[in-house]
Design a protein around this motif. Structure first.
Motif, PDB file in Angstrom:
ATOM      1  N   GLN A 400       0.824  -1.213   0.000  1.00 28.37           N
ATOM      2  CA  GLN A 400       0.000   0.000   0.000  1.00 28.37           C
ATOM      3  C   GLN A 400       0.858   1.263   0.000  1.00 28.37           C
ATOM      4  OE1 GLN A 400      -3.426  -0.485  -0.294  1.00 28.37           O
ATOM      5  NE2 GLN A 400      -2.584  -2.548  -0.553  1.00 28.37           N
ATOM      6  N   MET A 401       2.162   1.085  -0.206  1.00 32.62           N
ATOM      7  CA  MET A 401       3.043   2.257  -0.200  1.00 32.62           C
ATOM      8  C   MET A 401       3.261   2.784  -1.622  1.00 32.62           C
ATOM      9  SD  MET A 401       5.785   1.169   2.764  1.00 32.62           S
ATOM     10  CE  MET A 401       6.708   2.701   2.873  1.00 32.62           C
ATOM     11  N   ALA A 402       3.899   3.944  -1.686  1.00 34.79           N
ATOM     12  CA  ALA A 402       4.094   4.614  -2.973  1.00 34.79           C
ATOM     13  C   ALA A 402       5.162   3.913  -3.804  1.00 34.79           C
ATOM     14  CB  ALA A 402       4.500   6.064  -2.726  1.00 34.79           C
ATOM     15  N   ASP A 403       5.119   4.131  -5.119  1.00 36.30           N
ATOM     16  CA  ASP A 403       6.151   3.631  -6.022  1.00 36.30           C
ATOM     17  C   ASP A 403       7.514   4.197  -5.630  1.00 36.30           C
ATOM     18  OD1 ASP A 403       4.083   2.557  -7.385  1.00 36.30           O
ATOM     19  OD2 ASP A 403       4.396   3.677  -9.255  1.00 36.30           O
ATOM     20  N   ALA A 404       8.544   3.430  -5.892  1.00 35.58           N
ATOM     21  CA  ALA A 404       9.891   3.989  -5.798  1.00 35.58           C
ATOM     22  C   ALA A 404      10.176   4.665  -7.135  1.00 35.58           C
ATOM     23  CB  ALA A 404      10.901   2.891  -5.529  1.00 35.58           C
ATOM     24  N   LEU A 405      10.955   5.744  -7.089  1.00 34.42           N
ATOM     25  CA  LEU A 405      11.186   6.526  -8.299  1.00 34.42           C
ATOM     26  C   LEU A 405      12.685   6.609  -8.584  1.00 34.42           C
ATOM     27  CD1 LEU A 405       9.509   8.125 -10.310  1.00 34.42           C
ATOM     28  CD2 LEU A 405       9.888  10.154  -8.896  1.00 34.42           C
ATOM     29  N   TYR A 406      13.062   6.289  -9.823  1.00 36.54           N
ATOM     30  CA  TYR A 406      14.475   6.313 -10.198  1.00 36.54           C
ATOM     31  C   TYR A 406      14.692   7.237 -11.382  1.00 36.54           C
ATOM     32  CZ  TYR A 406      14.730   1.992  -7.544  1.00 36.54           C
ATOM     33  OH  TYR A 406      14.667   1.058  -6.559  1.00 36.54           O
ATOM     34  N   ALA A 407      15.874   7.829 -11.437  1.00 31.56           N
ATOM     35  CA  ALA A 407      16.303   8.497 -12.661  1.00 31.56           C
ATOM     36  C   ALA A 407      17.295   7.558 -13.324  1.00 31.56           C
ATOM     37  CB  ALA A 407      16.967   9.821 -12.338  1.00 31.56           C
ATOM     38  N   ILE A 408      16.946   7.097 -14.527  1.00 36.85           N
ATOM     39  CA  ILE A 408      17.811   6.160 -15.238  1.00 36.85           C
ATOM     40  C   ILE A 408      18.558   6.933 -16.324  1.00 36.85           C
ATOM     41  CG2 ILE A 408      17.903   4.043 -16.612  1.00 36.85           C
ATOM     42  CD1 ILE A 408      16.685   3.390 -14.006  1.00 36.85           C
TER      43      ILE A 408
END
Ligand SMILES: [Zn+2]
Ligand SMILES: [Zn+2]
Ligand SMILES: [Zn+2]
Length: 720
Positions: A400-408
């Protein structure tokens, strides 16, 4: 207020529910199933395509439990059936009512998905009748397994020489086939060598030696013709590698393009039975049975704080990934106050498949209260329970937590020689927001290397790079791995075979048979398994196959929702299967699994073959039935009682209770009566060369050299 009897299936549930309901309720356990089809006959009839007269018998050892329940029923006003919330539980409830002959107007079925005060009390406020459709679906599974199991077992026993009794079942045979198919794939696999070329580079601007990073060669292009081709994972010739290497040593490396993209990584869905089994297997090497046993303990109730027992997780046999609204609200609260509001996940993008059959609308496996953190329960749980609870708790919250966000960042680097242009790619990723990864990292999800936090230095387009070195690796393509228990279940699940309540029993039945062995916790088919599977798939193609098995599961689901009629479905199946059996017998071919022992028959000179009876091997004449000579097989252990006097040696014997070792000087009317129940090992004694036996504690022992310390064992009846 009247008195009530509540029937559940396990003693642990008795304690948990008793505490919740109070003293007006008498709780009693059936200890699992109480009735089944008879062991040695079909146990039903088929008339005009309809199954009838199903003759269930009380399971051995359950007579007393039935008697107890019967007498308790007499003194109560109402009987509540509170068995587990699935077809299996519904069927147990129905069998109890049938066997006890309770008046249906005095019976209520209550269903709850978690054993907590709210859920249990809620269920008792909304009782219902037994759902006969769910019972029918379970009966249909049992009947069809019987219809198929008896003839299949007889068929393999008749057509494989060298074994007196073999068994085969509907789903196990398909699972065995999957294991054998995989083994064939591995055997046929031709591993291919290829070279991977990596340049280790660094930037030199501002006169500083910047961070070192690596780039992998992707393509080459001829400058003369302009023709290019991919070289990643495909170069197989040494000369070509040498040519490329020579080019790259002198080449100039230039940054050609830089690309930055955002990438979201979504949290995993809540656990269902199979994903929990897989995760526990990968993370803790728990086998499927162990995981399910521990999950059941957590579900049925653990004593916490002052001895009150409460169910800590929801029902563990489920294929629903849904969480209840209350649970979701609680989790949101927990995430907000412990991680911050930005860590609460949005609902969008969650793919949750619809659940079959509304009556079985379970939830995913989750903690009954998210506020009971693993660490707060640490002292009430044993180490296995803690591990499983922590897995479930982490998975549920993180889902139920937020997406992890990456800069690729991907960087194209070109390197030119006088004749060719080479293109390298380097990539780096930087975490922008950790999201659910703050809490949870699944070992299974981490196959994606891109998500690791690998940094590239700050680069500019057109920038010159220096080469530290070239890494040239030989690699090899690998065959698919053998199935572990949880791999096999994943395969069964993806093929639509089996259901959450049956996976564990399918796997343990396969393990119990002699058709597969476990090597490094992975399934390897035995010679016998290959033989059994080959005659089954040849003669029963329509039954021992994936499509039939998954279609059948769908039919069982249709029975559970009332779209199909059980007596008709089973009856028609029985008729058509009889045809298959007839055909199979007409076209049967025998397989001889007997091995030549290299010893000749003392009576007629024919070779003696190694034959198995009740798990024990003995030697029988190839001339059978003309020559009836047979002798037990020696196993290389001197008899501790009579070797010195008459050269007695131990031989394998089979009995109803399994294999044991007895002296070959034993005779029905006397002789040496030494026997041992140890387990033979591959190791030999360094003093007398006798094979060592493993005792119950797993210790190796030479029973001959240790003969003075032996207590003589009580002889048991010998069958051969
Ligand atoms: Zn003979
Ligand atoms: Zn002896
Ligand atoms: Zn010895």
């Amino acid at each position: 207020m009247g008195k009530f009897l509540v029937i559940v299936e396990s003693p642990a549930k008795v304690r948990t529910i008793g505490k919740i309901l109070g003293k007006d309720y008498l709780i009693s356990a059936t200890m699992g199933h109480v009735r089944d089809l008879p062991k040695n006959r079909m146990g039903f009839k088929v008339d005009e395509n309809l199954v009838s007269e199903i003759d269930y018998v009380v399971i051995t050892g359950k007579k007393q439990a039935i008697k107890d329940l019967k007498s308790k029923c007499k003194n109560v006003d109402l009987v509540y059936l509170a068995t587990d919330p699935d077809r299996e539980g519904e069927a147990i409830a129905w069998h109890v009512v049938e066997e006890l002959k309770i008046d249906l107007s005095n019976v209520r079925r209550v269903v709850f998905n978690e054993i907590t005060p709210d859920a249990v009390k809620g269920a008792f406020e909304t009782p219902r009748d037994i759902n006969k459709l769910l019972v029918d679906a379970q009966q249909a599974r049992r009947l069809i397994d019987r219809i198929v199991g008896f003839p299949l077992s007889r068929y393999v026993t008749n057509n494989i020489t060298g074994y007196t009794k073999l068994s085969a079942g509907r789903v196990q045979s398909v699972a065995l086939q999957l294991i054998i198919d995989r083994e064939n794939k591995i055997e046929k696999f031709k591993s291919q060598k290829y070279w991977q070329i990596k340049a280790i580079l660094f930037c030199t601007k501002n006169n500083t030696k910047g961070n070192i990073f690596s780039a992998i060669l992707q393509t080459k292009k001829s400058l003369k013709t302009g023709k290019g081709s991919s070289v990643q994972n495909v170069i197989t010739e040494r000369e070509e590698v040498e040519k490329i290497k020579a080019d790259l040593v002198t080449a100039q490396y230039i940054v050609k393009a830089i690309n930055v993209k955002e990438k979201h990584s979504s949290p995993p869905l809540p656990f269902i039975t199979t994903t929990l089994q897989r995760e526990a297997s990968v993370k803790y090497r728990f086998n499927v049975n162990r995981t399910m046993r521990i999950a059941q303990q957590l579900y049925e109730g653990i004593s916490i704080q002052g001895g009150d027992q409460e169910g800590l997780i929801t029902y563990m046999r489920t294929d629903s990934r849904v969480l209840s609204k209350n649970a979701k609200d609680d989790i949101k609260k927990y995430i907000t106050s412990n991680f911050g509001f930005e860590y609460v996940g949005s609902v969008k993008g969650k793919k949750i498949t619809k659940v079959r059959g509304a009556q079985e609308a379970h939830e995913a496996i989750r903690p009954t209260s998210i506020f009971r953190t693993p660490s707060s329960l640490r002292k009430y749980l044993d180490s296995d329970q803690y591990k499983i609870y922590e897995l479930i708790w982490n998975r549920t919250v993180s889902s139920q937590m937020a997406d992890a966000l990456y800069a690729i960042t991907t960087v194209d680097i070109c390197a030119n020689s006088s004749t060719r242009e080479y293109l390298f790619k380097a990539s780096g990723s930087q975490i922008k927001f950790d999201g659910f990864k703050k809490l949870y990292s699944s070992m299974i999800l981490e196959e994606d290397d891109n998500e690791s936090d690998s940094k590239l230095p700050v680069l500019d387009k057109g920038e010159n790079l220096s080469r530290e070195k070239l890494d040239i690796d030989v690699r090899e393509t690998k065959p698919p791995p053998r199935f572990s228990e949880s791999d096999l279940i994943r395969e069964l699940e993806s093929e639509g075979i089996g259901r959450p309540s049956t996976y564990a029993s399918i796997v343990s039945r396969i393990r119990d048979q002699m058709y597969v062995a476990l090597e490094k916790n992975r399934f390897v088919p035995t010679k016998l398994g290959v033989a059994v599977s080959s005659i089954l798939t040849r003669s029963f193609t329509d039954i021992v196959n994936i499509n039939f098995t998954s279609d059948l599961e769908n039919s069982l689901d249709a029975i559970a929702t009332g779209e199909m009629d059980m007596p008709k479905f089973v009856g028609e199946f029985d008729n058509s299967f009889k045809e298959s059996v007839k055909l199979a017998h007409e076209t049967a071919e025998k397989i001889d699994m007997r091995e030549d022992s290299g010893i000749s028959c003392t009576k007629c000179g024919n070779p003696l073959l190694i034959i198995e009876y009740r798990g024990a091997k003995f030697l029988g004449c190839k001339g059978y039935p003309e020559c009836k000579y047979s002798e037990p097989m020696q196993i290389g252990i001197k008899c501790p009682k009579c070797w010195d006097e008459q050269g007695g040696q131990l031989v394998e014997r089979g009995s109803k209770r399994g294999v044991f070792y007895a002296c070959n000087k034993w005779k029905p009317d006397g002789g040496c009566n030494y026997i041992s129940n140890g387990e033979i090992s591959n190791d030999s004694c360094s003093k007398c060369d006798s094979k060592l036996l493993k005792d119950k504690k797993g210790e190796l022992d030479c029973i001959y050299c240790d003969r003075d310390n032996q207590t003589s064992e009580v002889a048991i009846k010998v069958d051969i």
